[in-house]
Design a protein around this motif. Sequence first.
Motif, short mmCIF file in Angstrom:
data_model
loop_
_atom_site.label_atom_id
_atom_site.label_comp_id
_atom_site.label_asym_id
_atom_site.label_seq_id
_atom_site.Cartn_x
_atom_site.Cartn_y
_atom_site.Cartn_z
N ALA A 1 0.83 -1.21 0.00
CA ALA A 1 0.00 0.00 0.00
C ALA A 1 0.86 1.25 0.00
CB ALA A 1 -0.92 0.00 1.22
N ASN A 2 0.23 2.36 -0.35
CA ASN A 2 0.90 3.66 -0.25
C ASN A 2 0.89 4.20 1.17
OD1 ASN A 2 1.57 4.10 -3.04
ND2 ASN A 2 -0.62 4.46 -3.43
N CYS A 3 -0.15 3.81 1.94
CA CYS A 3 -0.34 4.36 3.28
C CYS A 3 -0.66 3.24 4.26
CB CYS A 3 -1.50 5.37 3.28
SG CYS A 3 -1.32 6.74 2.11
N ILE A 4 -0.24 3.45 5.53
CA ILE A 4 -0.42 2.44 6.56
C ILE A 4 -1.01 3.09 7.81
CG2 ILE A 4 0.78 0.83 8.11
CD1 ILE A 4 3.00 0.73 5.87
N VAL A 5 -2.02 2.45 8.36
CA VAL A 5 -2.54 2.80 9.68
C VAL A 5 -2.16 1.66 10.62
CG1 VAL A 5 -4.57 3.37 11.08
CG2 VAL A 5 -4.48 4.04 8.65
N LYS B 1 3.70 6.38 3.80
CA LYS B 1 3.06 7.30 4.73
C LYS B 1 2.44 6.46 5.83
CE LYS B 1 2.12 11.51 2.20
NZ LYS B 1 1.17 12.63 2.17
N VAL B 2 2.78 6.79 7.07
CA VAL B 2 2.35 5.98 8.21
C VAL B 2 1.72 6.88 9.26
CG1 VAL B 2 3.10 4.42 10.05
CG2 VAL B 2 4.23 4.33 7.81
N ASN C 1 -10.06 10.87 11.97
CA ASN C 1 -9.14 11.80 11.29
C ASN C 1 -7.95 11.14 10.62
OD1 ASN C 1 -7.58 11.05 13.47
ND2 ASN C 1 -7.27 13.12 14.26
N TYR C 2 -7.97 9.82 10.45
CA TYR C 2 -6.79 9.14 9.91
C TYR C 2 -6.48 9.59 8.48
CZ TYR C 2 -10.11 6.07 7.48
OH TYR C 2 -11.09 5.57 6.68
N ARG C 3 -7.50 9.91 7.68
CA ARG C 3 -7.23 10.35 6.31
C ARG C 3 -6.53 11.72 6.31
NH1 ARG C 3 -9.38 7.29 2.29
NH2 ARG C 3 -11.06 5.83 2.83
N GLU C 4 -7.00 12.63 7.13
CA GLU C 4 -6.36 13.94 7.22
C GLU C 4 -4.92 13.82 7.71
OE1 GLU C 4 -9.28 13.13 8.38
OE2 GLU C 4 -10.79 14.62 7.80
N LYS C 5 -4.69 12.92 8.67
CA LYS C 5 -3.34 12.73 9.20
C LYS C 5 -2.43 12.09 8.17
CE LYS C 5 -3.97 14.32 13.39
NZ LYS C 5 -3.17 15.42 13.97
N LEU C 6 -2.96 11.17 7.37
CA LEU C 6 -2.16 10.58 6.29
C LEU C 6 -1.75 11.63 5.27
CD1 LEU C 6 -3.96 7.16 5.70
CD2 LEU C 6 -1.57 7.46 6.39
N GLU C 7 -2.62 12.58 5.01
CA GLU C 7 -2.33 13.62 4.03
C GLU C 7 -1.10 14.44 4.43
OE1 GLU C 7 -3.53 14.64 1.08
OE2 GLU C 7 -4.85 12.89 0.95
N ILE C 8 -0.93 14.68 5.72
CA ILE C 8 0.17 15.54 6.17
C ILE C 8 1.37 14.75 6.71
CG2 ILE C 8 -1.42 17.43 6.71
CD1 ILE C 8 -1.15 16.71 9.66
N SER C 9 1.29 13.42 6.68
CA SER C 9 2.40 12.62 7.20
C SER C 9 3.58 12.65 6.24
CB SER C 9 1.96 11.18 7.44
OG SER C 9 1.59 10.55 6.23
N SER C 10 4.76 12.45 6.78
CA SER C 10 6.00 12.53 6.01
C SER C 10 6.50 11.15 5.63
CB SER C 10 7.09 13.24 6.83
OG SER C 10 6.69 14.55 7.17
#
Length: 260
Positions: A179-183, A199-200, A224-233
């Motif tokens: 995946a591109n992103c991980i929770v 992005k994690v 808010n996980y989507r918003e946090k993924l957007e700004i994660s490094s």
Amino acid sequence: MIQYTVSFINFVGFNNANTNKMNTGDLYCIPSLYFKFEDYGHNDYHYYENHPDEHHNICILGGGGILVEWAYDYLLKLSNYKRKIVWGAGINDHDTNNYKVYEELKKFDLVGIRDNPKFHPYSFVPCVSCMHHLFDKHYTIQEEIVVYEHMDFEIPLNFKKLNNRGLDIENKIEHLASANCIVTNTYHGMYWGILLGKKVVVYKPFSNRLLYTPFSVEYCDESNYREKLEISSTYPHLLDQYRKINVEFYNKVSTIVQCT
């Protein structure tokens, strides 16, 4: 001449472990999996085992979240070892968000801590699992977001999921890499995802081991996980950097072992 033995002490102790019930990160954060001391005997001990008097031997403690308040007495017991080393260990307290510096570590010959070095006086040495060859493979992206959850703490999000139970690290890394992103809410889900360049975000951290990372990470909940993924490094250079640090630390450990 005394023949010294290198004893690796961790959460696993492969000699007696039921690895199918164990945390994958704990199973693969052991320095002996990646670095060898071929001229010396080698023991693996679980953190809580009553292993024999090792006053002629060398102790390597780590890695994993084994610096915890309820294990303080165990640090005292390690004073019998001829030489004492901490390799890539970190804090892991579920009852406080505060950071504790363990004064007993001053008695060790060499200490490398995986936590953010702003909070402790020792050398920064990231988890040795960065040395695993699986991080060198190419993976195909199949999902936008995946969830990697602790076996004891569910993440209630409707994405492809895997938990951190058992020995199969290949399956775990492939899941994270797909995946591109991980929770995630596990230390190694976070760490391995970062090493893979993803992005994690960390979901509702339940231990302070997730709060004192050497890299910046966003924390989230189900709202808010989507918003946090957007700004994660992302950190594309950390894998090479962390491997270099571990190789340099191994060289320091080897010097201590050879001079014992």
